[in-house]
Motif scaffolding. Structure first.
Motif, short mmCIF file in Angstrom:
data_model
loop_
_atom_site.label_atom_id
_atom_site.label_comp_id
_atom_site.label_asym_id
_atom_site.label_seq_id
_atom_site.Cartn_x
_atom_site.Cartn_y
_atom_site.Cartn_z
N UNK A 27 0.74 -1.42 -0.07
CA UNK A 27 0.28 0.30 0.08
C UNK A 27 0.94 1.16 0.68
N UNK A 28 0.80 2.16 -0.83
CA UNK A 28 1.24 3.36 -0.73
C UNK A 28 0.37 4.53 -0.86
N UNK A 29 0.20 5.49 0.27
CA UNK A 29 -0.13 5.94 0.99
C UNK A 29 -0.23 7.22 0.37
N UNK A 30 -1.36 8.74 -0.04
CA UNK A 30 -0.87 9.66 -0.34
C UNK A 30 -1.48 10.26 0.99
N UNK A 31 -0.52 11.57 1.67
CA UNK A 31 -1.11 12.81 2.55
C UNK A 31 -1.20 13.58 2.34
N UNK A 32 -1.66 14.57 2.13
CA UNK A 32 -1.87 16.15 1.95
C UNK A 32 -1.79 17.35 3.04
N UNK A 33 -0.55 17.97 2.48
CA UNK A 33 0.11 19.15 3.63
C UNK A 33 -0.23 20.80 2.39
N UNK A 34 -0.30 21.58 3.06
CA UNK A 34 0.22 22.95 2.56
C UNK A 34 1.72 23.30 2.44
N UNK A 35 2.24 23.95 1.76
CA UNK A 35 3.49 24.27 2.48
C UNK A 35 3.96 25.55 1.08
N UNK A 36 5.44 26.47 2.08
CA UNK A 36 5.17 27.71 1.51
C UNK A 36 5.43 27.97 0.53
N UNK A 37 5.25 28.95 -0.64
CA UNK A 37 5.54 28.68 -1.76
C UNK A 37 7.36 28.94 -2.10
N UNK A 38 7.94 30.16 -0.81
CA UNK A 38 8.54 30.20 -0.55
C UNK A 38 9.53 29.45 -0.70
N UNK A 39 9.18 28.17 0.25
CA UNK A 39 9.68 26.71 0.31
C UNK A 39 10.08 25.76 -0.54
N UNK A 40 10.01 26.56 -2.31
CA UNK A 40 9.83 25.75 -3.21
C UNK A 40 10.69 26.01 -4.16
N UNK A 41 11.43 26.46 -4.37
CA UNK A 41 12.89 27.08 -5.52
C UNK A 41 12.03 26.09 -6.84
N UNK A 42 12.36 26.57 -7.64
CA UNK A 42 12.14 26.33 -8.65
C UNK A 42 13.12 26.34 -9.85
N UNK A 43 13.52 25.86 -10.80
CA UNK A 43 14.50 26.00 -11.85
C UNK A 43 13.89 25.15 -13.15
N UNK A 44 14.56 26.04 -14.48
CA UNK A 44 14.32 25.66 -15.57
C UNK A 44 15.54 25.44 -16.21
N UNK A 45 15.81 24.72 -16.73
CA UNK A 45 16.97 24.32 -17.96
C UNK A 45 16.73 24.56 -19.40
N UNK A 46 16.91 25.14 -20.30
CA UNK A 46 16.89 24.55 -21.51
C UNK A 46 18.50 24.68 -21.85
N UNK A 47 17.70 23.48 -23.15
CA UNK A 47 19.32 22.71 -23.78
C UNK A 47 18.73 22.87 -25.24
N UNK A 48 19.97 23.25 -26.10
CA UNK A 48 19.12 23.46 -27.09
C UNK A 48 20.18 22.11 -28.05
N UNK A 49 19.63 21.09 -28.81
CA UNK A 49 20.80 19.89 -29.04
C UNK A 49 20.65 20.40 -30.64
N UNK A 50 21.28 20.34 -31.19
CA UNK A 50 21.60 20.07 -32.76
C UNK A 50 22.46 19.75 -33.57
N UNK A 51 22.11 18.89 -34.66
CA UNK A 51 22.54 17.99 -35.16
C UNK A 51 23.18 17.83 -37.32
N UNK A 52 24.19 18.39 -37.05
CA UNK A 52 24.34 18.31 -38.28
C UNK A 52 24.81 16.86 -39.21
N UNK A 53 24.17 16.76 -40.09
CA UNK A 53 25.05 15.37 -41.40
C UNK A 53 26.46 16.44 -42.15
N UNK A 54 26.98 15.53 -41.83
CA UNK A 54 28.51 15.71 -43.01
C UNK A 54 28.79 15.19 -43.32
N UNK A 55 29.06 15.10 -44.71
CA UNK A 55 29.75 14.18 -45.38
C UNK A 55 31.32 14.05 -45.40
N UNK A 56 30.80 12.67 -45.00
CA UNK A 56 32.80 11.99 -44.88
C UNK A 56 34.24 12.24 -45.55
#
Lengths: 121, 456
Positions: free
Chosen positions: B427-456
């Motif tokens: 049994x995996x039971x769930x319990x709920x509470x409130x948490x102040x927003x300032x206790x939940x710092x968030x971050x975003x990581x943005x990555x750009x991936x490019x792919x180049x086809x190169x003739x040999x």
């Protein structure tokens, strides 16, 4: 003699869960039935229907924009989906139990039009 | 004067949403964005267990398959994907997006991953003052090992990701509405304090995040004559939203099901409590004045959502290992089926009581008689066959063994008991509470991936 109607003939509904709380919407097919349904389907009636299987209280909210009601039942789901021993862990069928309820037909409605269609399209 | 509009689709409404429906939305929905809700209350706790077992896992298990099906078509059409498919591991979810892009030979993709919703470490350290709704106490009141602790975060970090040009935004435990709030905020520049517009975005999210519940799912009622056409071919829903806050809910053209004021009323009240105070991390929504009007076949216009400032707390959901559940089923048929099943249940209870096994709760169901409505059943019939089910919950794994032994003994109860099956699961039971927003710092990581086809 008066014959009763099932609530499901004049309203539709859906039930859902959050934790151990269930909510059941009650939506008259005919928006003109909103006030009448409000007089008949009280929080006390819903409490009496569900009393054998809930531990908490029923609160009724009015939603006048869509002429519907929302019933919220606390301690309704045996501890919620994660702990309950019930098969219907979400209480998905709670709305169906409400639909089974027999009520007196609307007194001022003498036509027996069985119009179950939403006033829609 | 025409108002600028955007079409936004739902790409998934649960952890196991059909992949073909995600693809259908991209190919036939004519949408610019697709939102995903892959998390129910327990899903994240299960995902966290996966992550603890393998640090490269913990994202939505269907994510690789879903991306292989839909990422190419989405990028080709400029459709951007936003949602909580990262589950317990958004960073690894982002890796999956880049891997699949690489497999597909995608030349250029930008992926944003959102982290910070996972506060398990700080909950375990006892750093946070929490009061759980179910127990009234703090962390010490939880009855078992804490597996997961996640705050329901809002749209802000996803909005940043879209602003940084992300094709795909992978978050963890955001609120179900928030991907859609981020999408509409990004598209129209709606500000974080334009409460009525945010409430409108939230209501759009509310209509879309449950997927087929608004296009005819769980709606057909043959007994009362409420029909749904082609119920086997429901699409996920989509919304047409105007910069002025106008909204139409509809579905993918040519599919089954329906979108009516009736199906939309059911969805508007789906799993909300006080309709004047629907709490989300982005805005407090009042739906009591929402009006729904038909706008042609399978189109419903939505007006009247009102918003108030968001609260300074977020919802926190904690997953706790709370013992074990054991279950047995066996069938009885013919005349007296119910009596035979009741006799079997009674003998099972008596035998179990003779062991040292301690169960917090035991439940007996006669499937076909009272297993759904229990003692609230309004009518009983004498069935020709019945399936007995007995379930019990105990803190101790060892006690479930006694349950299984006694379940086997049901072969030697009343005549004709067949199909005896027992299962044991944690049994995996769930319990709920409130948490102040300032206790939940968030971050975003943005990555750009490019792919180049190169003739040999």
């Amino acid at each position: 003699m008066t014959s009763t109607v099932k609530l499901g003939e004049v309203c539709h509904m859906r039930s859902g869960d959050k934790g151990d709380i269930s909510n059941i919407s009650l939506i008259p097919y005919d928006e003109a039935d909103y006030e009448w349904i409000g007089e008949v389907v009280t929080a006390e009636l819903v409490q009496s229907i569900f009393a054998p299987i809930i531990q908490g209280e029923v609160t009724r909210y009015e939603v006048p924009g869509i002429r519907s009601y929302n019933f919220v039942i606390t301690r309704a789901l045996g501890g919620g989906v994660s702990r309950t021993l019930a098969l219907d862990i979400h209480g998905k069928a709670y709305g169906v139990l409400l639909a089974e309820t027999e009520i007196e037909p609307r007194p001022d409605r003498n036509s027996n039009s069985n119009s179950n269609k939403e006033q829609d399209q | 004067m025409s108002v600028r509009t955007v079409r936004v689709g739902c790409g998934a409404a649960n952890a196991t949403e059909r992949v073909d429906l995600s693809l259908q939305m991209v190919e036939h929905g004519d949408v610019s964005y697709v939102g995903f809700d892959n998390l129910a209350e327990r899903t994240l706790a299960f995902a966290q267990l996966e992550r603890l077992n393998d640090p490269t896992k913990g994202y939505n298990p269907l994510l690789p398959d879903r991306l292989r099906a839909m990422l190419g078509p989405a990028l080709a059409r400029g459709v951007r994907l936003v949602g909580n498919m990262g589950a317990a591991n958004p960073e690894a979810g982002g890796d999956v997006v880049r891997q699949v892009a690489d497999e597909l030979g995608v030349p250029d993709i930008t992926v944003a991953t959102v982290t910070g919703d996972d506060v398990r470490d700080r909950v375990l350290d006892g750093e946070l003052e929490l009061t759980f709704w179910e127990t009234g106490g703090g962390v010490e009141s939880l009855p078992g090992e804490i597996v997961s602790a996640n705050a329901y975060i809002g749209a802000a970090p996803m909005l940043e990701g879209l602003g940084a040009g992300a094709d795909v935004v992978v978050a963890g435990r955001c609120s179900d509405l928030s991907p859609y709030v981020a999408i509409l905020g990004h598209e129209f520049g709606w500000k974080a304090d334009e409460w009525d517009l945010l409430a409108t975005a939230g209501v759009v999210g509310h209509f879309l995040e449950c997927g087929r519940y608004v296009t005819g799912g769980a709606h057909a009622d043959p007994y009362f004559g409420k029909d749904v056409p082609d119920i086997d071919d429901l699409s996920l829903p989509l919304a047409e939203v105007g910069e002025d806050g106008s909204v139409v809910i509809t579905k993918v053209p040519g599919t089954g099901g329906l979108v009516t004021t009736g199906s939309c009323k059911e969805q508007l009240l789906h799993e909300i409590h006080d309709p004047s105070r629907y709490l989300s991390p982005d805005v407090v929504i009042d739906v009591t004045g929402v009006r729904l009007v038909s706008d042609g076949p399978d189109r419903v216009r939505v007006t009247g959502a009102r918003g108030r400032p968001r609260t300074d707390t977020l919802k926190l959901l904690v997953g706790v290992r709370e013992g074990w559940m054991a279950e047995v089923e066996i069938s009885f048929a013919g005349h007296g089926a119910v009596d035979k099943a009741r006799q079997a249940a009674e003998s099972f209870r008596r035998r179990l009581a003779r062991t040292s096994a301690a169960f917090d709760e035991i439940r007996v169901d006669l499937i076909g008689v009272d297993s759904v409505f229990g003692a609230a059943s309004q009518r009983t019939v004498e069935p020709y066959e019945v399936r007995l089910r007995i379930a019990g919950r105990t803190p101790n794994r060892a006690d479930t063994e006694a349950f299984v032994v006694e379940a086997e003994n049901l072969w030697f109860g009343p005549i004709g008991g067949g199909g005896n099956r027992s299962t044991v699961r944690p049994v995996l039971a769930m319990y709920s509470s409130l948490i102040p927003r300032d206790q939940v710092p968030l971050s975003v990581q943005v990555t750009r991936q490019t792919r180049m086809e190169v003739a040999s």
